[in-house]
Design a protein around this motif. Structure first.
Motif, short mmCIF file in Angstrom:
data_model
loop_
_atom_site.label_atom_id
_atom_site.label_comp_id
_atom_site.label_asym_id
_atom_site.label_seq_id
_atom_site.Cartn_x
_atom_site.Cartn_y
_atom_site.Cartn_z
N VAL A 116 26.57 40.10 38.70
CA VAL A 116 27.70 39.37 38.12
C VAL A 116 27.83 39.68 36.64
O VAL A 116 28.94 39.91 36.12
CB VAL A 116 27.55 37.85 38.34
N VAL A 117 26.71 39.72 35.94
CA VAL A 117 26.73 40.02 34.50
C VAL A 117 27.27 41.42 34.25
O VAL A 117 28.09 41.64 33.35
CB VAL A 117 25.32 39.85 33.89
N LEU A 118 26.83 42.39 35.05
CA LEU A 118 27.31 43.76 34.88
C LEU A 118 28.81 43.85 35.13
O LEU A 118 29.55 44.47 34.35
CB LEU A 118 26.57 44.70 35.83
N LEU A 119 29.27 43.25 36.22
CA LEU A 119 30.68 43.36 36.58
C LEU A 119 31.58 42.56 35.64
O LEU A 119 32.60 43.06 35.14
CB LEU A 119 30.89 42.90 38.02
N ALA A 120 31.21 41.30 35.38
CA ALA A 120 32.04 40.47 34.51
C ALA A 120 31.93 40.91 33.05
O ALA A 120 32.94 41.03 32.35
CB ALA A 120 31.64 39.00 34.65
N GLY A 121 30.70 41.16 32.59
CA GLY A 121 30.51 41.58 31.21
C GLY A 121 31.16 42.92 30.93
O GLY A 121 31.77 43.12 29.87
N GLY A 122 31.05 43.86 31.86
CA GLY A 122 31.70 45.15 31.70
C GLY A 122 33.20 45.03 31.65
O GLY A 122 33.88 45.70 30.85
N SER A 123 33.76 44.16 32.48
CA SER A 123 35.22 43.97 32.50
C SER A 123 35.71 43.37 31.19
O SER A 123 36.74 43.80 30.64
CB SER A 123 35.61 43.05 33.66
N VAL A 124 34.99 42.38 30.67
CA VAL A 124 35.38 41.75 29.41
C VAL A 124 35.29 42.75 28.26
O VAL A 124 36.13 42.75 27.36
CB VAL A 124 34.52 40.51 29.13
N ALA A 125 34.29 43.62 28.29
CA ALA A 125 34.14 44.62 27.23
C ALA A 125 35.35 45.54 27.17
O ALA A 125 35.75 45.99 26.09
CB ALA A 125 32.87 45.44 27.46
N ILE A 126 35.97 45.81 28.31
CA ILE A 126 37.13 46.71 28.35
C ILE A 126 38.42 45.98 27.98
O ILE A 126 39.21 46.46 27.17
CB ILE A 126 37.30 47.33 29.75
N ALA A 127 38.63 44.82 28.58
CA ALA A 127 39.97 44.21 28.53
C ALA A 127 40.00 42.78 28.06
O ALA A 127 41.08 42.19 28.01
CB ALA A 127 40.60 44.29 29.93
N GLY A 128 38.86 42.21 27.69
CA GLY A 128 38.86 40.81 27.33
C GLY A 128 38.83 39.92 28.56
O GLY A 128 38.72 40.40 29.69
N PRO A 129 38.93 38.61 28.36
CA PRO A 129 38.81 37.68 29.49
C PRO A 129 40.08 37.62 30.34
O PRO A 129 41.12 37.18 29.88
CB PRO A 129 38.56 36.34 28.79
N ILE A 130 39.99 38.09 31.56
CA ILE A 130 41.09 38.01 32.52
C ILE A 130 40.67 37.01 33.60
O ILE A 130 39.72 37.26 34.34
CB ILE A 130 41.40 39.38 33.13
#
Length: 333
Positions: free
Chosen positions: A244-258
Motif C-alpha cells: 500500500v505504501v509503495l502504490l499510494a506513496g508512489g502515486s502521490v509523488a507523481i500527481a499529488g493526492p487523488i
C-alpha cells in the motif's frame, strides 16, 4: 459474474475498454488530434508535425501516468479494505495520501527539493509513517484492529496533516505557487521523466499485490480465523502495508493526492468479480486505470480552454458514492 469463464470474458472486455480509454485520452484535449496523426506519432514519428509532438511529449506520457496511478490507487484501496475488513478504507480516507502530501510539501517549500527521486522517498516515508500510526491507533484495545477505530484514526490524521500542510504554506508563501496545483491532485504537465523513476516501485507493488491475493482471501475472514488456518497474520499485514505504501506513496509523488479511487473501484470490482482477490485485484487495476483516464479527459474538456485538476473530478465523482457506501454500512450496523 459467477463462472470462471464469465470472469475471463469480463477481464478481456476490461482490457479492450482500457485500450479504448487510452486512445481517447491521447486524442481529446484542448486540441483534438486525428487518428492518422496519432498512428504516425506512435509508429512513424515526425518532429515537424505539431500534432505528433503533442502526442509524444504530452498526451502519451499523461495517458500512461493516469493509467498507472489509477491502477495503483485502486489496488491499494482493495488491499486496505481486506486488511481492515472495512469497505470504506482507502489511501485517501485513512490519511495515507495526506501523510505523503505533507512530506512532499515539507520537502518542496522548506528544503527546496524538486528532484522526483528524492520526492518519491519523501512520499514513501510520509505514507509509511502514517500507515504505521493509523494501524497502531486502530489496534488499541483488547478487541484488536477495529474498522471503526481505524477510520477515526485516519480522519484524525487527515485533519492533522492537512493543518500541517496549510501551516507550512502560510509560513513560506513563496512556495505556494509551486505546490498549490499539485496539492489538488493533477497530472497536467507531467512527463515520462516524472513516471520513470517511480514506475519500478509501482510494478513491484502490483506484482506483490497479486502474489498476496490468496492470503488476503484468508485474512478477510478475520484474524482469529486466519490464525487458526495457519496464516502468519502479522507478516501478511506487514507485507500488505508495504504494498500500500509503495502504490499510494508512489502515486502521490507523481500527481499529488487523488482521492476516492480506492473506494469506488474495489466496490465495483467486487460486484463484477466477486470477493476472490485473485480475480478482484486484476479487475481493480483495469477499472482504476479506466476511471482515472476518463476522469482526466473530462477534466480537460469541462471548462475549455482551462482544465480542472483530476483530483477535483474524482472527488466530484466519488463523494456521492462514498456517502452511499457510508449510509449502507450504517444501515447494516
Amino acid at each position: 459474474m459467477g463462472s470462471t469463464a464469465n470472469k475471463w470474458i469480463g477481464l478481456i472486455l476490461g482490457v479492450l475498454l482500457l485500450a479504448a480509454s487510452m486512445l481517447i485520452s491521447i486524442r481529446f484535449g484542448f486540441t483534438v488530434i486525428g487518428w492518422n496523426e496519432i498512428k504516425a506519432a506512435l509508429w512513424n514519428y515526425d518532429e515537424a508535425s505539431m500534432e505528433q509532438v503533442v502526442v509524444r511529449t504530452a498526451r502519451l506520457p499523461r495517458t500512461l501516468i493516469a493509467a498507472s496511478i489509477g491502477a495503483s490507487l485502486a489496488v491499494a484501496g482493495a488491499i486496505m479494505q481486506a486488511v481492515t475488513r472495512n469497505p470504506l478504507a482507502s489511501p485517501s480516507v485513512l490519511g495515507i495520501n495526506a501523510g505523503a502530501s505533507f512530506a512532499i510539501v515539507l520537502a518542496i517549500t522548506f528544503l527546496g527539493i524538486s528532484d522526483i527521486n528524492i520526492l518519491l522517498w519523501m512520499s514513501l516515508a510520509g505514507s509509511g509513517i502514517t500507515a504505521v500510526i493509523v494501524y497502531i491507533l486502530g489496534s488499541i484495545g483488547r478487541e484488536g484492529l477495529s474498522p471503526l477505530r481505524i477510520i477515526l484514526a485516519g480522519c484524525a490524521l487527515i485533519a492533522l496533516f492537512s493543518s500541517g500542510t496549510q501551516g507550512l504554506l502560510v509560513l513560506n508563501q513563496s512556495g505556494l505557487q509551486d505546490v498549490i496545483f499539485w496539492l489538488t491532485g493533477s497530472i497536467a504537465s507531467r512527463d515520462l521523466d516524472t513516471l520513470i523513476p517511480v514506475f519500478p516501485y509501482l510494478c513491484f507493488g502490483w506484482i506483490a499485490a497479486f502474489l498476496l491475493a490468496g492470503q488476503l482471501n484468508i485474512l478477510v475472514l478475520g484474524e482469529n480465523t486466519a490464525k487458526n488456518l495457519g496464516q502468519k497474520v502479522v507478516y501478511i499485514q506487514l507485507a500488505a502495508g508495504v504494498v500500500v505504501v509503495l502504490l499510494a506513496g508512489g502515486s502521490v509523488a507523481i500527481a499529488g493526492p487523488i482521492g476516492l479511487v480506492g473506494i469506488i473501484v474495489p466496490y465495483l470490482s467486487k460486484y463484477l468479480a466477486g470477493r476472490d482477490h485473485r480475480w478482484m485485484l486484476p479487475y481493480c487495476a483495469i477499472i482504476g486505470a479506466i476511471l482515472l483516464l476518463l476522469a482526466d479527459v473530462a477534466a480537460r474538456l469541462i471548462i475549455l480552454p482551462e482544465e480542472v485538476p483530476v483530483g477535483i473530478m474524482t472527488a466530484a465523482i466519488g463523494a456521492p458514492f462514498f456517502i452511499y457506501l457510508a449510509r449502507k454500512e450504517l444501515r447494516r450496523e
